[in-house]
Design a protein around this motif. Structure first.
Motif, PDB file in Angstrom:
ATOM      1  N   UNK A 188     -14.124 -20.272  -8.908  1.00 22.59           N
ATOM      2  CA  UNK A 188     -14.964 -21.272  -9.576  1.00 22.59           C
ATOM      3  C   UNK A 188     -16.394 -21.196  -9.019  1.00 22.59           C
ATOM      4  N   UNK A 189     -17.404 -21.468  -9.842  1.00 19.78           N
ATOM      5  CA  UNK A 189     -18.808 -21.330  -9.391  1.00 19.78           C
ATOM      6  C   UNK A 189     -19.265 -22.522  -8.559  1.00 19.78           C
ATOM      7  N   UNK A 190     -20.426 -22.360  -7.927  1.00 18.79           N
ATOM      8  CA  UNK A 190     -21.057 -23.495  -7.252  1.00 18.79           C
ATOM      9  C   UNK A 190     -21.279 -24.630  -8.241  1.00 18.79           C
ATOM     10  N   UNK A 191     -21.024 -25.835  -7.789  1.00 19.76           N
ATOM     11  CA  UNK A 191     -21.165 -27.000  -8.654  1.00 19.76           C
ATOM     12  C   UNK A 191     -19.846 -27.474  -9.227  1.00 19.76           C
ATOM     13  N   UNK A 192     -18.801 -26.676  -9.087  1.00 20.33           N
ATOM     14  CA  UNK A 192     -17.482 -27.092  -9.567  1.00 20.33           C
ATOM     15  C   UNK A 192     -16.974 -28.256  -8.718  1.00 20.33           C
ATOM     16  N   UNK A 193     -16.258 -29.180  -9.349  1.00 18.02           N
ATOM     17  CA  UNK A 193     -15.768 -30.337  -8.588  1.00 18.02           C
ATOM     18  C   UNK A 193     -14.497 -30.903  -9.205  1.00 18.02           C
ATOM     19  N   UNK A 194     -13.785 -31.674  -8.395  1.00 22.02           N
ATOM     20  CA  UNK A 194     -12.613 -32.423  -8.858  1.00 22.02           C
ATOM     21  C   UNK A 194     -12.498 -33.678  -8.008  1.00 22.02           C
ATOM     22  N   UNK A 195     -11.676 -34.617  -8.488  1.00 28.68           N
ATOM     23  CA  UNK A 195     -11.405 -35.854  -7.767  1.00 28.68           C
ATOM     24  C   UNK A 195      -9.900 -35.924  -7.523  1.00 28.68           C
ATOM     25  N   UNK A 196      -9.531 -36.355  -6.344  1.00 24.66           N
ATOM     26  CA  UNK A 196      -8.112 -36.392  -5.985  1.00 24.66           C
ATOM     27  C   UNK A 196      -7.867 -37.536  -5.011  1.00 24.66           C
ATOM     28  N   UNK A 197      -6.574 -37.712  -4.677  1.00 20.00           N
ATOM     29  CA  UNK A 197      -6.189 -38.593  -3.582  1.00 20.00           C
ATOM     30  C   UNK A 197      -5.419 -37.777  -2.572  1.00 20.00           C
ATOM     31  N   UNK A 198      -5.814 -37.903  -1.309  1.00 20.07           N
ATOM     32  CA  UNK A 198      -5.091 -37.179  -0.277  1.00 20.07           C
ATOM     33  C   UNK A 198      -3.748 -37.816   0.003  1.00 20.07           C
ATOM     34  N   UNK A 199      -3.753 -39.144   0.127  1.00 17.52           N
ATOM     35  CA  UNK A 199      -2.520 -39.906   0.351  1.00 17.52           C
ATOM     36  C   UNK A 199      -2.578 -41.147  -0.524  1.00 17.52           C
ATOM     37  N   UNK A 200      -1.440 -41.571  -1.004  1.00 14.85           N
ATOM     38  CA  UNK A 200      -1.385 -42.737  -1.883  1.00 14.85           C
ATOM     39  C   UNK A 200      -1.862 -43.998  -1.173  1.00 14.85           C
ATOM     40  N   UNK A 201      -1.731 -44.010   0.167  1.00 13.46           N
ATOM     41  CA  UNK A 201      -2.100 -45.196   0.936  1.00 13.46           C
ATOM     42  C   UNK A 201      -3.608 -45.327   1.145  1.00 13.46           C
ATOM     43  N   UNK A 202      -4.357 -44.279   0.864  1.00 14.84           N
ATOM     44  CA  UNK A 202      -5.818 -44.335   1.043  1.00 14.84           C
ATOM     45  C   UNK A 202      -6.440 -45.380   0.131  1.00 14.84           C
ATOM     46  N   UNK A 203      -7.448 -46.090   0.649  1.00 18.15           N
ATOM     47  CA  UNK A 203      -8.172 -47.052  -0.200  1.00 18.15           C
ATOM     48  C   UNK A 203      -9.407 -46.407  -0.821  1.00 18.15           C
ATOM     49  N   UNK A 204      -9.456 -45.094  -0.829  1.00 21.83           N
ATOM     50  CA  UNK A 204     -10.560 -44.356  -1.403  1.00 21.83           C
ATOM     51  C   UNK A 204     -10.016 -43.113  -2.093  1.00 21.83           C
ATOM     52  N   UNK A 205     -10.844 -42.527  -2.934  1.00 22.10           N
ATOM     53  CA  UNK A 205     -10.549 -41.237  -3.542  1.00 22.10           C
ATOM     54  C   UNK A 205     -11.284 -40.154  -2.744  1.00 22.10           C
ATOM     55  N   UNK A 206     -10.993 -38.923  -3.031  1.00 25.32           N
ATOM     56  CA  UNK A 206     -11.704 -37.809  -2.417  1.00 25.32           C
ATOM     57  C   UNK A 206     -12.364 -36.984  -3.503  1.00 25.32           C
ATOM     58  N   UNK A 207     -13.662 -36.814  -3.360  1.00 22.53           N
ATOM     59  CA  UNK A 207     -14.393 -35.943  -4.280  1.00 22.53           C
ATOM     60  C   UNK A 207     -14.600 -34.603  -3.564  1.00 22.53           C
ATOM     61  N   UNK A 208     -14.168 -33.519  -4.186  1.00 23.10           N
ATOM     62  CA  UNK A 208     -14.299 -32.180  -3.610  1.00 23.10           C
ATOM     63  C   UNK A 208     -15.186 -31.344  -4.513  1.00 23.10           C
ATOM     64  N   UNK A 209     -16.130 -30.623  -3.903  1.00 24.46           N
ATOM     65  CA  UNK A 209     -16.975 -29.747  -4.708  1.00 24.46           C
ATOM     66  C   UNK A 209     -17.215 -28.432  -3.989  1.00 24.46           C
ATOM     67  N   UNK A 210     -17.676 -27.458  -4.760  1.00 28.07           N
ATOM     68  CA  UNK A 210     -18.006 -26.143  -4.218  1.00 28.07           C
ATOM     69  C   UNK A 210     -19.523 -26.016  -4.148  1.00 28.07           C
TER      70      UNK A 210
END
Length: 475
Positions: free
Chosen positions: A70-92
């Motif tokens: 995937x190129x620079x600028x690609x991104x997704x949103x996920x949850x590492x653990x269901x118990x987290x009170x936040x999401x995780x945004x990952x990008x390249x």
């Protein structure tokens, strides 16, 4: 035959572009990666405020697999653990995967800035990270090297600032003496557009007058503090203190609610207490990005260009040396103030010297933060001008111009067609296409700072003017 301009005349009409605005950070924003969603291919339950970018509960290792190829600028949103009170945004970025805590409270945020959409958050973050990684040397020094008395704010509004400060200033006798003593020097700073003029040399006894004193003379003893607030600017804007671009797409900087002064957050802390609320009413159109201005006015052409061209075509087409001969600097500045203050209601017929109106038009175009023919097009146009046949050159020019923003294209078309009409009167006004293009190249084109020979740029513009109907269509 109309004589070509002499070498002396060419040099006199080819001033170096006044670099009020610094384009390095703007260019970097254009180069920055753009957001690209890595869509989730599975059917999953997702919050209503996320779309296909949300992948549910996956680990950073599983996310890394999705980023392969995937190129620079690609991104997704996920949850590492269901118990987290936040999401995780990952990008390249720069070939590496970065992870950030992501929150949503009606708007998306990672730190302090809030965004209406995920696309805005990612785009703003990519630009900021790109500029941090490519221009640290600029961002670290730009505030330190800036000087208020040399800032665009003072340069563009010097006479307005003086006029307003004259109403309220309480200058002491020594400052008044300095003002009278150095009136000639101050006036030479007032409008440095006449390239033939040079500021008079100050005597040894005058050397005690430093930049701070000159600034006081120009703007008076004003002590009102600015009322700076974080602001999200629509369109492209530059800091009026350091002249560098305000990068990003939201909360790019600060704006004084009273006078309209625009600055980076750090620059706003260095601006002296010279807020003049009345100036907000006089802030006009000179020195404002063309696209931003026309969007604000819901127009396709800047009224300054239309009014000046109309006046010149009404009574200046047979004026010998039109656009080459400079008008009086103080009259050009007075007309600039009238256009800023009165807008389309400004009365150009009050200026009997048509060279003043021509000079004001050139000034407006010269002060655009981004020239009509942008830096991104410069080398492409030069390369196209070396094609073997005129037909190939014109075809290539037409294709290159499609990359111009609509505001730039429409204004360029209007100006080129006007210059073509002026050139048709060359037997009277002595301004053929070559002479006109010699004058206008530094005004219409983005010229690299190191350029000293503009022969090829003049050739490009001359093809535009002499073939305006084929490049743009009939007027």
């Amino acid at each position: 035959m109309v004589n070509q301009m002499t070498d002396g005349e060419v040099r006199a009409t080819m001033p170096a572009r006044r670099h009020l605005w610094k384009l390095e950070l703007y260019k970097l924003q254009l180069e920055a990666p753009t957001p690209k969603i890595i869509p989730c291919q599975k059917e999953i339950d997702r919050p209503v405020y996320f779309g296909s970018e949300y992948h549910g509960i996956i680990s950073h290792k599983e996310a890394a697999v999705l980023f392969e190829n995937e190129p620079n600028g690609s991104y997704l949103v996920r949850k590492g653990f269901d118990s987290n009170n936040f999401f995780t945004m990952s990008w390249c970025f720069n070939g590496e995967i970065h992870h950030f805590k992501l929150f949503y409270d009606g708007r998306y945020y990672v730190k302090d800035k809030r965004y209406e959409t995920m696309h805005e958050l990612i785009a703003d973050g990519l630009v900021t990270r790109y500029i941090q990684s490519h221009a640290a040397h600029i961002t670290e020094l730009m505030h330190e090297k800036a000087a208020y008395q040399e800032s665009p704010y003072v340069t563009l509004n010097r006479r307005k600032l003086r006029a307003l400060s004259n109403k309220n200033k309480t200058m002491n006798a020594s400052i008044e003496d300095l003002t009278n003593k150095n009136l000639t020097f101050v006036e030479s700073c007032d409008f440095p557009q006449n390239t033939n003029a040079r500021p008079p040399t100050m005597s040894t006894s005058d050397s005690v007058i430093n930049n701070d004193t000159i600034s006081n003379i120009l703007i008076g003893k004003y002590t009102k503090e600015h009322s700076f607030k974080v602001h999200t600017f629509k369109g492209l804007n530059w800091c009026e203190f350091c002249a560098n671009f305000l990068w990003g797409f939201t909360a790019q900087g600060m704006k004084c609610e009273d006078c309209g002064f625009i600055a980076h957050t750090k620059c706003s802390k260095l601006v002296p207490s010279h807020c003049m609320p009345d100036l907000k009413k006089l802030r006009g159109v000179f020195g404002i990005d063309l696209t931003t201005l026309l969007n604000a006015h819901s127009s396709t052409l800047p009224f300054v260009v239309k009014k000046c061209v109309k006046e010149i075509e009404a009574r200046g087409m047979e004026q010998e040396g039109i656009y080459r001969i400079s008008g009086f600097a103080d009259e050009i500045e007075a007309l600039k103030m009238a256009l800023d203050r009165d807008g389309e209601a400004a009365n150009l017929s009050e200026y009997s010297n048509i060279n003043v109106i021509a000079g004001c038009l050139k000034l407006y175009l010269r002060l655009l933060p981004i020239p009509l023919l942008t830096d991104q097009l410069h080398q492409k146009l030069i390369d196209a001008s070396y094609l073997k046949t005129l037909s190939d050159q014109i075809s290539s020019f037409r294709e290159i111009l499609t990359d111009l923003p609509p505001a730039h294209y429409n204004t360029l078309q209007y100006m080129i067609q006007h210059l073509h009409r002026v050139s048709l009167q060359a037997h009277v006004n002595k301004m053929n296409a070559h002479n006109l293009c010699t004058v206008f190249v530094p005004t219409l084109m983005a010229i690299p700072p190191q350029s000293t020979d503009l022969t090829q740029e003049i050739h490009v513009l001359e093809i535009f003017v002499t073939n305006s109907a084929k490049i743009f269509g009939t007027s």
